[in-house]
Design a protein around this motif. Sequence first.
Motif, PDB file in Angstrom:
ATOM      1  N   LEU A 189       0.879  -1.166   0.000  1.00 27.21           N
ATOM      2  CA  LEU A 189       0.000   0.000   0.000  1.00 27.21           C
ATOM      3  C   LEU A 189       0.918   1.217   0.000  1.00 27.21           C
ATOM      4  CD1 LEU A 189      -2.706  -1.130   2.580  1.00 27.21           C
ATOM      5  CD2 LEU A 189      -3.157  -0.479   0.202  1.00 27.21           C
ATOM      6  N   SER A 190       1.256   1.681  -1.176  1.00 26.88           N
ATOM      7  CA  SER A 190       2.183   2.804  -1.281  1.00 26.88           C
ATOM      8  C   SER A 190       1.420   4.111  -1.433  1.00 26.88           C
ATOM      9  CB  SER A 190       3.127   2.614  -2.475  1.00 26.88           C
ATOM     10  OG  SER A 190       2.412   2.686  -3.684  1.00 26.88           O
ATOM     11  N   ARG A 191       2.025   5.178  -0.943  1.00 30.86           N
ATOM     12  CA  ARG A 191       1.419   6.488  -1.068  1.00 30.86           C
ATOM     13  C   ARG A 191       1.125   6.822  -2.525  1.00 30.86           C
ATOM     14  NH1 ARG A 191       1.632  10.763   2.432  1.00 30.86           N
ATOM     15  NH2 ARG A 191       3.281   9.715   3.636  1.00 30.86           N
ATOM     16  N   SER A 192       2.074   6.511  -3.420  1.00 28.69           N
ATOM     17  CA  SER A 192       1.911   6.863  -4.831  1.00 28.69           C
ATOM     18  C   SER A 192       0.746   6.132  -5.473  1.00 28.69           C
ATOM     19  CB  SER A 192       3.206   6.561  -5.602  1.00 28.69           C
ATOM     20  OG  SER A 192       3.521   5.178  -5.520  1.00 28.69           O
ATOM     21  N   GLU A 201      -2.646   9.379   4.975  1.00 28.09           N
ATOM     22  CA  GLU A 201      -2.178   9.536   6.354  1.00 28.09           C
ATOM     23  C   GLU A 201      -3.235   9.070   7.348  1.00 28.09           C
ATOM     24  OE1 GLU A 201       0.731  10.100   7.118  1.00 28.09           O
ATOM     25  OE2 GLU A 201       1.641  11.042   5.366  1.00 28.09           O
ATOM     26  N   ALA A 202      -4.481   9.466   7.114  1.00 24.76           N
ATOM     27  CA  ALA A 202      -5.552   9.083   8.035  1.00 24.76           C
ATOM     28  C   ALA A 202      -5.759   7.572   8.026  1.00 24.76           C
ATOM     29  CB  ALA A 202      -6.847   9.802   7.669  1.00 24.76           C
ATOM     30  N   ALA A 203      -5.739   6.958   6.841  1.00 21.03           N
ATOM     31  CA  ALA A 203      -5.943   5.511   6.747  1.00 21.03           C
ATOM     32  C   ALA A 203      -4.821   4.760   7.457  1.00 21.03           C
ATOM     33  CB  ALA A 203      -6.025   5.099   5.288  1.00 21.03           C
ATOM     34  N   ARG A 204      -3.597   5.187   7.236  1.00 21.34           N
ATOM     35  CA  ARG A 204      -2.456   4.499   7.866  1.00 21.34           C
ATOM     36  C   ARG A 204      -2.495   4.662   9.380  1.00 21.34           C
ATOM     37  NH1 ARG A 204       3.685   4.024   5.573  1.00 21.34           N
ATOM     38  NH2 ARG A 204       4.535   2.820   7.328  1.00 21.34           N
ATOM     39  N   SER A 205      -2.834   5.856   9.848  1.00 24.93           N
ATOM     40  CA  SER A 205      -2.913   6.100  11.289  1.00 24.93           C
ATOM     41  C   SER A 205      -3.980   5.217  11.933  1.00 24.93           C
ATOM     42  CB  SER A 205      -3.216   7.571  11.545  1.00 24.93           C
ATOM     43  OG  SER A 205      -3.365   7.822  12.922  1.00 24.93           O
ATOM     44  N   ARG A 206      -5.124   5.078  11.287  1.00 27.26           N
ATOM     45  CA  ARG A 206      -6.185   4.230  11.837  1.00 27.26           C
ATOM     46  C   ARG A 206      -5.752   2.777  11.891  1.00 27.26           C
ATOM     47  NH1 ARG A 206     -11.529   5.262   8.536  1.00 27.26           N
ATOM     48  NH2 ARG A 206     -12.340   3.672   9.997  1.00 27.26           N
ATOM     49  N   ILE A 207      -5.043   2.324  10.876  1.00 27.01           N
ATOM     50  CA  ILE A 207      -4.566   0.940  10.860  1.00 27.01           C
ATOM     51  C   ILE A 207      -3.532   0.716  11.951  1.00 27.01           C
ATOM     52  CG2 ILE A 207      -3.158  -0.707   9.535  1.00 27.01           C
ATOM     53  CD1 ILE A 207      -6.098  -0.675   8.734  1.00 27.01           C
ATOM     54  N   GLU A 208      -2.644   1.661  12.164  1.00 27.19           N
ATOM     55  CA  GLU A 208      -1.653   1.535  13.235  1.00 27.19           C
ATOM     56  C   GLU A 208      -2.345   1.408  14.585  1.00 27.19           C
ATOM     57  OE1 GLU A 208       0.647   5.022  12.589  1.00 27.19           O
ATOM     58  OE2 GLU A 208       2.003   4.072  11.131  1.00 27.19           O
ATOM     59  N   LEU A 210      -5.434   0.273  15.161  1.00 29.65           N
ATOM     60  CA  LEU A 210      -6.114  -1.020  15.238  1.00 29.65           C
ATOM     61  C   LEU A 210      -5.122  -2.155  15.481  1.00 29.65           C
ATOM     62  CD1 LEU A 210      -8.720  -0.713  12.320  1.00 29.65           C
ATOM     63  CD2 LEU A 210      -9.181  -0.632  14.775  1.00 29.65           C
ATOM     64  N   ALA A 211      -3.984  -2.108  14.822  1.00 37.76           N
ATOM     65  CA  ALA A 211      -2.989  -3.175  14.967  1.00 37.76           C
ATOM     66  C   ALA A 211      -2.422  -3.224  16.382  1.00 37.76           C
ATOM     67  CB  ALA A 211      -1.867  -2.976  13.952  1.00 37.76           C
ATOM     68  N   SER A 225      -2.838  -5.910  11.287  1.00 36.53           N
ATOM     69  CA  SER A 225      -1.382  -6.096  11.291  1.00 36.53           C
ATOM     70  C   SER A 225      -0.864  -6.411   9.892  1.00 36.53           C
ATOM     71  CB  SER A 225      -1.001  -7.211  12.262  1.00 36.53           C
ATOM     72  OG  SER A 225      -1.337  -6.868  13.595  1.00 36.53           O
ATOM     73  N   LYS A 226      -1.610  -7.214   9.144  1.00 34.76           N
ATOM     74  CA  LYS A 226      -1.202  -7.537   7.772  1.00 34.76           C
ATOM     75  C   LYS A 226      -1.262  -6.299   6.882  1.00 34.76           C
ATOM     76  CE  LYS A 226      -2.489 -12.444   7.796  1.00 34.76           C
ATOM     77  NZ  LYS A 226      -3.401 -13.478   7.220  1.00 34.76           N
ATOM     78  N   ILE A 227      -2.289  -5.483   7.070  1.00 35.80           N
ATOM     79  CA  ILE A 227      -2.406  -4.252   6.274  1.00 35.80           C
ATOM     80  C   ILE A 227      -1.288  -3.280   6.636  1.00 35.80           C
ATOM     81  CG2 ILE A 227      -3.851  -2.222   5.846  1.00 35.80           C
ATOM     82  CD1 ILE A 227      -6.295  -4.101   6.252  1.00 35.80           C
ATOM     83  N   LEU A 228      -0.956  -3.205   7.927  1.00 34.11           N
ATOM     84  CA  LEU A 228       0.154  -2.340   8.344  1.00 34.11           C
ATOM     85  C   LEU A 228       1.449  -2.796   7.679  1.00 34.11           C
ATOM     86  CD1 LEU A 228       1.240  -0.016  10.011  1.00 34.11           C
ATOM     87  CD2 LEU A 228       1.427  -1.582  11.970  1.00 34.11           C
ATOM     88  N   GLU A 229       1.645  -4.086   7.565  1.00 32.72           N
ATOM     89  CA  GLU A 229       2.831  -4.600   6.870  1.00 32.72           C
ATOM     90  C   GLU A 229       2.805  -4.209   5.390  1.00 32.72           C
ATOM     91  OE1 GLU A 229       6.507  -6.331   6.593  1.00 32.72           O
ATOM     92  OE2 GLU A 229       5.306  -5.905   8.392  1.00 32.72           O
ATOM     93  N   SER A 230       1.609  -4.173   4.799  1.00 33.70           N
ATOM     94  CA  SER A 230       1.497  -3.729   3.407  1.00 33.70           C
ATOM     95  C   SER A 230       1.893  -2.260   3.264  1.00 33.70           C
ATOM     96  CB  SER A 230       0.061  -3.928   2.903  1.00 33.70           C
ATOM     97  OG  SER A 230      -0.281  -5.295   2.870  1.00 33.70           O
TER      98      SER A 230
END
Length: 237
Positions: A189-192, A201-208, A210-211, A225-230
């Motif tokens: 899941l890259s920014r680009s 930023e909001a999506a990544r923060s929410r995943i962090e 939750l993980a 956790s798997k999505i955070l790894e992505s």
Amino acid sequence: MLDRLSNEDVELDAARARNLLLALSHVMDDLAGGAMADFGGPDIWRRGKRAIPRLLRLLGDQRIQVIREMFAEGSAMGWLSSIFRDEIFAHGRYGDRPSSKRLFTAEELDLVGEALVARYRGLTFADFAALPQPLSTLFAWQQGGDPEGPRVLLSKAMETDDGLLFVLENISGISQVATPSYSREVATLSRSNIAALVDYEAARSRIETLAADTSLDGDRRCRASKILESFKNGDRF
């Protein structure tokens, strides 16, 4: 069979060309199987696209009608969207590398875009997720005439934590990671790739969050956790 359709030595008339194009517009997603990670799309999709120019030439005065029917009614939305997106770039409507290798005239591309964008607007995110290449199809929608439509759809779908997980699981990309001893595919899941569609930023923060939430049930926390790894893979690859 698809390779033979491109061969001028194979005899076809307008009626058969029409039937073949309409058939392809309904079955090409099913024929793709699990080959979605292929660069540029599944090989079967590329073979089907190579047959289109000859089949269109054979249609005569049925050409516009058949194009309209393909893109307004064909159930192979993934394949049809991949063709649409290729044509957007070829015509220079998006990107900076137009090409002379085009399937459609400008007027025909307008018709295709109107048909598909109208269909995209009637889909839920679950409908997109069921397509062979959800992320590419969302980009076809965005780049093809409705810049805000996909963002609005994904924003609504991500309002709940379960929705957030479902969306990010289905818009992740695939990268090939090679070392001297092996090669493997990793979800990214890259920014680009996704910032044009979601608030990165909001999506990544929410995943962090939750993980790291130990009160969350095991399945949701594992998915987070798997999505955070992505996301981390998106930083690296």
